[in-house]
Design a protein around this motif. Structure first.
Motif, PDB file in Angstrom:
ATOM      1  N   VAL A  54     -58.744 -20.089  11.981  1.00 19.15           N
ATOM      2  CA  VAL A  54     -59.880 -20.649  10.920  1.00 19.15           C
ATOM      3  C   VAL A  54     -59.330 -22.222  10.582  1.00 19.15           C
ATOM      4  CG1 VAL A  54     -61.116 -20.641   8.992  1.00 19.15           C
ATOM      5  CG2 VAL A  54     -60.418 -18.391  10.226  1.00 19.15           C
ATOM      6  N   THR A  55     -60.201 -22.954  11.081  1.00 22.97           N
ATOM      7  CA  THR A  55     -60.199 -24.483  10.787  1.00 22.97           C
ATOM      8  C   THR A  55     -61.437 -24.681  10.072  1.00 22.97           C
ATOM      9  OG1 THR A  55     -58.534 -24.801  12.817  1.00 22.97           O
ATOM     10  CG2 THR A  55     -59.536 -26.886  11.559  1.00 22.97           C
ATOM     11  N   CYS A  56     -61.517 -25.330   8.840  1.00 16.85           N
ATOM     12  CA  CYS A  56     -62.858 -25.531   8.150  1.00 16.85           C
ATOM     13  C   CYS A  56     -62.268 -26.737   7.065  1.00 16.85           C
ATOM     14  CB  CYS A  56     -63.112 -24.203   7.631  1.00 16.85           C
ATOM     15  SG  CYS A  56     -62.053 -23.525   6.334  1.00 16.85           S
ATOM     16  N   THR A  57     -63.306 -27.160   6.734  1.00 19.09           N
ATOM     17  CA  THR A  57     -63.671 -28.199   5.630  1.00 19.09           C
ATOM     18  C   THR A  57     -64.732 -27.636   4.887  1.00 19.09           C
ATOM     19  OG1 THR A  57     -63.235 -29.953   7.169  1.00 19.09           O
ATOM     20  CG2 THR A  57     -64.113 -30.496   5.230  1.00 19.09           C
ATOM     21  N   PHE A  58     -64.577 -27.804   3.386  1.00 17.70           N
ATOM     22  CA  PHE A  58     -65.267 -27.364   2.575  1.00 17.70           C
ATOM     23  C   PHE A  58     -65.840 -28.407   1.813  1.00 17.70           C
ATOM     24  CE2 PHE A  58     -63.047 -23.064   2.488  1.00 17.70           C
ATOM     25  CZ  PHE A  58     -64.043 -22.363   2.509  1.00 17.70           C
ATOM     26  N   TYR A  59     -67.053 -28.792   1.460  1.00 15.81           N
ATOM     27  CA  TYR A  59     -67.494 -29.860   0.573  1.00 15.81           C
ATOM     28  C   TYR A  59     -68.100 -29.049  -0.759  1.00 15.81           C
ATOM     29  CZ  TYR A  59     -66.873 -32.503   4.683  1.00 15.81           C
ATOM     30  OH  TYR A  59     -66.320 -33.503   5.568  1.00 15.81           O
ATOM     31  N   ILE A  60     -67.509 -29.123  -1.712  1.00 15.60           N
ATOM     32  CA  ILE A  60     -67.811 -28.520  -2.872  1.00 15.60           C
ATOM     33  C   ILE A  60     -68.039 -29.628  -4.024  1.00 15.60           C
ATOM     34  CG2 ILE A  60     -67.346 -26.930  -4.927  1.00 15.60           C
ATOM     35  CD1 ILE A  60     -65.414 -25.323  -2.844  1.00 15.60           C
ATOM     36  N   ASP A  61     -69.364 -29.665  -4.472  1.00 14.43           N
ATOM     37  CA  ASP A  61     -69.721 -30.684  -5.460  1.00 14.43           C
ATOM     38  C   ASP A  61     -69.882 -30.347  -6.796  1.00 14.43           C
ATOM     39  OD1 ASP A  61     -72.343 -29.511  -5.285  1.00 14.43           O
ATOM     40  OD2 ASP A  61     -73.052 -31.426  -4.232  1.00 14.43           O
ATOM     41  N   VAL A  62     -70.581 -30.954  -7.994  1.00 22.36           N
ATOM     42  CA  VAL A  62     -70.542 -30.453  -9.211  1.00 22.36           C
ATOM     43  C   VAL A  62     -71.769 -29.576  -9.201  1.00 22.36           C
ATOM     44  CG1 VAL A  62     -71.304 -31.312 -11.308  1.00 22.36           C
ATOM     45  CG2 VAL A  62     -69.654 -32.574 -10.178  1.00 22.36           C
ATOM     46  N   HIS A  63     -72.810 -29.704  -8.413  1.00 23.12           N
ATOM     47  CA  HIS A  63     -74.005 -28.843  -8.265  1.00 23.12           C
ATOM     48  C   HIS A  63     -73.568 -27.466  -7.889  1.00 23.12           C
ATOM     49  CE1 HIS A  63     -77.823 -27.795  -6.485  1.00 23.12           C
ATOM     50  NE2 HIS A  63     -78.263 -27.718  -7.963  1.00 23.12           N
ATOM     51  N   ASP A  64     -72.604 -27.363  -6.784  1.00 19.81           N
ATOM     52  CA  ASP A  64     -72.066 -26.111  -6.447  1.00 19.81           C
ATOM     53  C   ASP A  64     -71.530 -25.314  -7.445  1.00 19.81           C
ATOM     54  OD1 ASP A  64     -73.319 -26.649  -3.596  1.00 19.81           O
ATOM     55  OD2 ASP A  64     -71.221 -27.707  -3.179  1.00 19.81           O
ATOM     56  N   ILE A  65     -70.649 -26.149  -8.131  1.00 16.61           N
ATOM     57  CA  ILE A  65     -69.825 -25.691  -9.275  1.00 16.61           C
ATOM     58  C   ILE A  65     -70.711 -25.111 -10.352  1.00 16.61           C
ATOM     59  CG2 ILE A  65     -68.116 -25.914 -11.238  1.00 16.61           C
ATOM     60  CD1 ILE A  65     -66.894 -27.977  -9.005  1.00 16.61           C
ATOM     61  N   ASP A  66     -71.583 -25.702 -10.710  1.00 18.30           N
ATOM     62  CA  ASP A  66     -72.386 -25.324 -11.734  1.00 18.30           C
ATOM     63  C   ASP A  66     -73.287 -24.397 -11.379  1.00 18.30           C
ATOM     64  OD1 ASP A  66     -71.771 -27.501 -13.265  1.00 18.30           O
ATOM     65  OD2 ASP A  66     -73.388 -28.748 -12.895  1.00 18.30           O
ATOM     66  N   ARG A  67     -74.044 -24.292 -10.312  1.00 23.05           N
ATOM     67  CA  ARG A  67     -74.677 -22.884  -9.562  1.00 23.05           C
ATOM     68  C   ARG A  67     -73.724 -21.775  -9.463  1.00 23.05           C
ATOM     69  NH1 ARG A  67     -77.049 -24.301  -4.336  1.00 23.05           N
ATOM     70  NH2 ARG A  67     -77.974 -22.299  -4.515  1.00 23.05           N
ATOM     71  N   PHE A  68     -72.535 -21.823  -9.112  1.00 24.81           N
ATOM     72  CA  PHE A  68     -71.505 -20.831  -9.186  1.00 24.81           C
ATOM     73  C   PHE A  68     -71.229 -20.190 -10.425  1.00 24.81           C
ATOM     74  CE2 PHE A  68     -67.060 -19.343  -9.565  1.00 24.81           C
ATOM     75  CZ  PHE A  68     -67.159 -18.149  -8.833  1.00 24.81           C
ATOM     76  N   LEU A  69     -70.783 -21.173 -11.395  1.00 25.15           N
ATOM     77  CA  LEU A  69     -70.481 -20.923 -12.890  1.00 25.15           C
ATOM     78  C   LEU A  69     -71.744 -20.088 -13.615  1.00 25.15           C
ATOM     79  CD1 LEU A  69     -68.648 -23.961 -13.917  1.00 25.15           C
ATOM     80  CD2 LEU A  69     -67.742 -21.391 -13.489  1.00 25.15           C
ATOM     81  N   GLY A  71     -73.896 -18.188 -12.180  1.00 23.86           N
ATOM     82  CA  GLY A  71     -74.154 -16.876 -11.514  1.00 23.86           C
ATOM     83  C   GLY A  71     -75.086 -16.919 -10.492  1.00 23.86           C
ATOM     84  N   GLU A  72     -75.517 -18.083 -10.193  1.00 19.07           N
ATOM     85  CA  GLU A  72     -76.769 -18.581  -9.277  1.00 19.07           C
ATOM     86  C   GLU A  72     -76.070 -18.195  -7.723  1.00 19.07           C
ATOM     87  OE1 GLU A  72     -79.741 -21.695  -7.350  1.00 19.07           O
ATOM     88  OE2 GLU A  72     -78.993 -21.903  -9.506  1.00 19.07           O
ATOM     89  N   LEU A  73     -74.758 -18.547  -7.700  1.00 17.33           N
ATOM     90  CA  LEU A  73     -74.191 -18.571  -6.374  1.00 17.33           C
ATOM     91  C   LEU A  73     -72.971 -17.371  -6.554  1.00 17.33           C
ATOM     92  CD1 LEU A  73     -73.506 -22.028  -5.115  1.00 17.33           C
ATOM     93  CD2 LEU A  73     -75.247 -20.550  -4.489  1.00 17.33           C
ATOM     94  N   ALA A  74     -72.972 -16.605  -5.468  1.00 18.74           N
ATOM     95  CA  ALA A  74     -71.812 -15.377  -5.718  1.00 18.74           C
ATOM     96  C   ALA A  74     -70.442 -16.025  -5.587  1.00 18.74           C
ATOM     97  CB  ALA A  74     -72.186 -14.447  -4.770  1.00 18.74           C
TER      98      ALA A  74
END
Length: 92
Positions: A54-69, A71-74
């Motif tokens: 598995v070779t991958c790159t994740f792009y996680i921004d503040v919006h992603d973190i806020d949505r995760f925190l 509960g909008e994102l699993a």
């Protein structure tokens, strides 16, 4: 093949990590992957080891973190593996 590092090795070599991202899988998915990897080993009479690459790159921004925190994102991100990601390694 890469060698798994333990946390002490990581701290000694790289310092304190900013974040830890865990990779999890269902028991069913793990068993299915294990079966494929064992098939490679069994067909080669133990001469070849199968592994998932598995070779991958994740792009996680503040919006992603806020949505995760909120509960909008699993989760923050997902990795999908396909049959072509199964590789064989022959030890010499």
């Amino acid at each position: 093949m890469s060698e798994r590092m333990n946390l002490q090795d990581i701290l000694r070599e790289y310092g304190l990590p900013l974040v830890t991202l865990n990779v999890t899988s269902s028991q069913e998915d793990c068993l299915r992957l294990r079966e494929r990897l064992m098939t490679i080993r069994n067909l080669s009479q133990g001469k070849v080891q199968g592994y998932l690459e598995v070779t991958c790159t994740f792009y996680i921004d503040v919006h992603d973190i806020d949505r995760f925190l909120s509960g909008e994102l699993a989760n923050l991100a997902e990795i999908y593996a396909f049959p072509e990601d199964i590789k064989a390694y022959t030890e010499e």
